[in-house]
Motif scaffolding. Structure first.
Motif, short mmCIF file in Angstrom:
data_model
loop_
_atom_site.label_atom_id
_atom_site.label_comp_id
_atom_site.label_asym_id
_atom_site.label_seq_id
_atom_site.Cartn_x
_atom_site.Cartn_y
_atom_site.Cartn_z
N ALA A 10 0.90 -1.17 -0.15
CA ALA A 10 -0.21 -0.03 -0.03
C ALA A 10 0.89 0.99 0.13
N GLY A 11 0.64 2.12 -0.93
CA GLY A 11 1.46 3.62 -0.96
C GLY A 11 2.36 3.46 -2.07
N GLU A 13 3.13 2.73 -6.30
CA GLU A 13 2.43 2.69 -7.48
C GLU A 13 2.63 1.48 -8.27
N THR A 25 -1.90 4.67 -7.38
CA THR A 25 -1.47 4.19 -6.09
C THR A 25 -2.10 3.01 -5.31
N VAL A 26 -1.31 2.12 -4.76
CA VAL A 26 -1.79 0.90 -4.41
C VAL A 26 -2.53 1.55 -3.07
N SER A 27 -3.73 1.01 -2.67
CA SER A 27 -4.53 1.22 -1.52
C SER A 27 -5.29 -0.16 -0.79
N ILE A 28 -5.34 -0.13 0.39
CA ILE A 28 -5.99 -1.13 0.95
C ILE A 28 -7.48 -0.81 1.08
N ILE A 29 -8.30 -1.79 0.25
CA ILE A 29 -9.81 -1.25 0.46
C ILE A 29 -10.58 -2.12 1.39
#
Length: 76
Positions: A10-11, A13, A25-29
């Protein structure tokens, strides 16, 4: 769900050509703090890749050096 063998943090690219030039940007869903999964549970969900065969390599041992240095002659 499937396992690709890749982990994205997470955080960071996601640098794939198809996403450029505006890389997401990778994020936790979704998250479940404290959840612990067993190996069996992950296998049942199909989230583990097949084990790759272990490649064995033979070791090569070099023959003794034919030239002995003067220092080796004194210590022997």
């Amino acid at each position: 769900m499937s396992a690709s063998g890749a982990t994205r943090v997470a955080g960071t690219e996601n640098f794939k050509v198809k996403y450029g030039p505006d890389y997401p940007t990778v994020s936790i869903i979704h998250g479940v703090p404290g959840r612990v999964m067993s190996l069996e549970q992950l296998q049942q969900m199909g989230l583990l890749a097949e084990a790759e065969p272990v490649k064995l390599h033979s070791l090569r041992v070099s023959p003794p050096a034919s030239d002995i240095t003067p220092r080796q002659k004194r210590s022997g």
